[in-house]
Write an enzyme that holds these catalytic residues in place. Structure first.
Site, PDB file in Angstrom:
ATOM      1  N   GLU A  71       1.123  -1.314  -0.134  1.00 18.93           N
ATOM      2  CA  GLU A  71       0.084  -0.171  -0.389  1.00 18.93           C
ATOM      3  C   GLU A  71       0.922   1.426  -0.148  1.00 18.93           C
ATOM      4  O   GLU A  71       1.943   1.321   0.267  1.00 18.93           O
ATOM      5  CB  GLU A  71      -0.796  -0.241   1.481  1.00 18.93           C
ATOM      6  CG  GLU A  71      -1.961  -0.711   1.306  1.00 18.93           C
ATOM      7  CD  GLU A  71      -2.470  -1.291   2.901  1.00 18.93           C
ATOM      8  OE1 GLU A  71      -2.545   0.575   2.919  1.00 18.93           O
ATOM      9  OE2 GLU A  71      -3.261  -1.596   3.327  1.00 18.93           O
ATOM     10  N   ASP A 117      -5.811   9.301  10.229  1.00 17.24           N
ATOM     11  CA  ASP A 117      -4.356   8.835  10.701  1.00 17.24           C
ATOM     12  C   ASP A 117      -4.339   9.324  12.048  1.00 17.24           C
ATOM     13  O   ASP A 117      -4.279  10.414  12.657  1.00 17.24           O
ATOM     14  CB  ASP A 117      -3.571   8.860   9.688  1.00 17.24           C
ATOM     15  CG  ASP A 117      -3.408   7.808   8.167  1.00 17.24           C
ATOM     16  OD1 ASP A 117      -3.103   6.989   8.663  1.00 17.24           O
ATOM     17  OD2 ASP A 117      -4.031   8.340   7.620  1.00 17.24           O
TER      18      ASP A 117
END
Ligand SMILES: Cc1ncc(COP(=O)(O)O)c(C=O)c1O
Lengths: 261, 401
Positions: A49, A60
């Protein structure tokens, strides 16, 4: 069958789970990202990824936020990253997904992006702030170009939604192991093992589990339940600690090898 | 009826959030649908708005200002007189009652100027909820007084040092907290922005401003106003004033955004004038961003206007031409602040001063029989410290001659 499907098929035949590794493209530079991707594959990563940095990454935690900031300092763009994947494809056929937020994708233009992604050798997109019901158009366009839209499932997702997410995802489905943001965690939630059978009943595609996975013993435990295990922040931290050092790439490689043991 | 069932105002709005938040947004929408027309809920809301928050707020005819500009009649909707000193309390009382019905014991919020934070801290104390407020480190510096107020009310203020250290980043952090603690926590969003159903809920709770103004102006003027004027960040005070007049097509809506040091400068907060369509904080709306879709840094002297996004309903009003959006600079807002203080004896919030600043362009060119209602969204006490530090800046006072 694209690279992701082939990979899961082969791993299934071998009775193994996929080790999926995340790094943020352009952290610390695009050239190092290039070397890192090749090293990740050599060290046993089955799928990569690549994070496309966004200024406001709400899904995040601090580690990946800092990585995005470092990358954005030199204005890494989606076009740069597509170019990087094209270059990687001359050396490697490892499946690559781009992980980003919806705004950079939307600004690029959905049709233009799908075409460019397919042309560069990108296999899929993971967009954590895009729900399948808000992403109908992009899913259709990506699939037309044989690029996989991968949607996410959370510990709170209802079984009704599981079916819908299954239908809308291609390649695999991303199971977010905890309610929370990305970031290494010492322990994993105890309910994962209980949740896995229900997930597998409703989701007919490979399920990869991520968020919080940082150590070999976690990878081993989760591999028993899931077709893929995703490690991100733990790798990004090693990059962060070794910026400017000659053996950055080698250190990341050693860590990824250790995850498989 | 907008938004539609998926939360869209035309092409704007929707739900762009991590999957983890879906059940909480659905629960919130469901509980709101349930109570919206419930007599008990409405009574309870009315009880707190009147006995606690001091509603209705007055509609004041600003005679001196009207004479000075020599044009249209200027009325001020005095949200500055609501408890805690701004319109934000209308929304937080409403959302607190929803929180109690959902059985959640903890609330979180973002704040820019600290007015929403104070309004959240206030209902947290009133209804015995645990409360954490995220605030950008730069905003903490320029709105210190509100930080102390929140702390005195028993709220923990968490400084956000990421990104531009202002409202945008406080909102990022609040969303991250919510994704983590969503089982027990309600996110009390402070403007008509964010994912569905927030733009709908916040608009409906703020619409009390326009409903009251409608009755009040009919009582004194026997007719509807010609112009409604309000500052716009997320746009909750503006939508609260505008929305009840939506179908009165002759009533013109003007939203005033912050132009910072000037519209020709790289950093403003004039999203509707300078932005393009994008996705931030859960909704599709106009957005200040670069060509790659990275969100731009903003600048405004008013912490409560210093944000690169805007609520989706305003984007829809702009797109369809229902409202017009203009901007005022830091200097124009400062001048309007002084003018209102000296002419009417009212210290407006720096945010509201942006709406007042546009009067200078609008009022003089209109006939004496025209009526403007300005939303005086908050009072300026919170800004005195920041203004004191800036007092070396030469402030210009409007001179009609
Ligand atoms: C007094 C005042 N007015 C206006 C605003 C802007 O918010 P909105 O556009 O949601 O009304 C704020 C925000 O902090 C405020 O404190």
């Amino acid at each position: 069958m694209n690279r992701i499907d082939l990979k899961f098929k082969r791993l299934k035949a071998e009775g193994r789970s996929a080790l999926i590794t995340y790094i943020c493209a352009g952290d610390p530079t695009l050239h190092i990202t290039y070397e890192l991707v090749l090293e990740l594959e050599r060290s046993g990563a089955d799928i990569i990824e690549l994070g496309v940095p966004f200024s406001d990454p709400i899904a995040d935690g601090p580690t990946i936020q800092r990585a995005a900031q470092r990358s954005l300092k030199h204005h890494t763009s989606l076009s740069d990253i597509l170019e990087l994947v094209r270059k990687i494809r001359q050396k490697s056929q490892v499946p690559i997904l781009l992980m980003t937020y919806f705004n950079p994708v939307y600004q690029f233009g959905l049709e233009k992006l799908a075409r460019a992604a397919a042309g560069s050798g990108v296999d899929g997109f993971i967009i954590p702030d895009l729900l399948p019901e808000s992403g109908r158009e992009i899913s259709r366009i990506l699939r037309k170009h044989k690029v996989d839209p991968v949607f996410l499932v959370s510990p709170l997702t209802s079984s009704k939604r599981l079916g819908m997410i299954n239908r809308n995802s291609s390649g695999f489905v991303y199971y977010v192991s905890v309610t929370g943001v990305t970031g290494a965690r010492a322990g994993l939630p105890r309910d994962i093992a209980q949740r896995a059978p229900e997930l597998k009943k409703m989701i007919k595609k490979p399920i990869a589990v991520g968020f919080g996975v940082s150590a070999a013993r976690q990878v081993a435990a989760l591999s028993a339940w899931f077709a893929g295990v995703i490690v991100g922040s733990a790798i990004v931290s090693i990059i962060e600690k070794n910026i400017g050092k000659k053996d950055l790439v080698a250190k990341v490689g050693r860590f990824v090898k250790s995850l498989k043991s | 009826m907008l938004p539609d069932k998926n939360g869209y105002f035309g092409i704007f709005g929707g739900k762009y959030v991590p999957e983890t938040l879906v059940p909480a947004l659905e629960e919130l929408a469901a509980i709101y649908r349930q109570v919206k027309n419930d007599v008990v809920f409405k009574k309870e809301l009315h009880y707190y708005l009147t006995t606690y928050a001091g509603r209705p707020t007055p509609l004041y005819f600003a005679k001196n200002l009207t004479l000075l500009y020599g044009g249209a009649k200027i009325y001020l909707k005095r949200e500055d007189l609501a408890h805690t000193g701004a319109h934000k309390i209308n929304n937080t009382i409403g959302q607190a009652l929803l929180t109690l019905r959902m059985g959640k014991k903890r609330i979180i919020a973002e704040t820019g100027a600290g007015q929403h934070g104070v309004a959240v801290a206030t209902v947290a104390a009133l209804f015995k909820l645990q409360c954490d407020v995220y605030m950008g480190a730069e905003d903490i510096e320029r709105q210190k007084l509100n930080v102390y107020r929140m702390q005195k009310l028993g709220t923990k203020v968490i400084a956000v040092t990421s990104g531009t250290q202002t409202l945008k980043d406080a909102m990022n952090e609040a969303l991250r907290d919510w994704v983590t603690n969503v089982r027990t926590t309600h996110y009390m969003l402070g403007s008509c922005a964010g994912p569905h159903p927030f733009p709908l809920i916040v608009r409906d709770f703020q619409a009390v401003i326009g409903r009251e103004a409608k009755k009040q102006i009919l009582r004194v003027e026997k007719r509807w106003p010609d112009y409604l004027l309000a500052c716009v960040n997320g746009g909750s005070n503006a939508i609260g004033l505008f929305y009840p007049f939506y179908n009165a097509k002759k009533v013109k809506f003007i939203g005033v955004e912050a132009a910072g040091a000037g519209m020709n400068k790289p950093h403003t907060a004039a999203t509707l004038s300078k932005g393009t369509i994008g996705i931030l904080h859960g909704a599709k709306s106009y957005l200040l961003q670069d060509k790659d879709g990275q969100v731009s840094p903003t600048h405004s002297i008013a912490a409560g206007l210093d944000y690169p996004g805007v609520g989706p309903e305003h984007s829809y009003y702009k797109y369809t031409g229902r409202a017009e959006y203009v901007s005022a600079t830091d200097q124009e807002a400062l001048a309007a602040f002084d003018l209102l203080a000296q002419q009417e004896g009212i210290l407006p919030a720096l945010e509201s001063s942006h709406a007042l600043a546009y009067l200078r362009k609008l009022a003089p060119k209109l006939d004496h029989n025209k009526i403007i209602i300005v939303c005086l969204s908050g009072r300026g006490d919170k800004d005195m410290e920041q203004l004191k530090e800036k007092s070396n800046i030469k402030m210009t006072i409007y001179d009609p001659k």
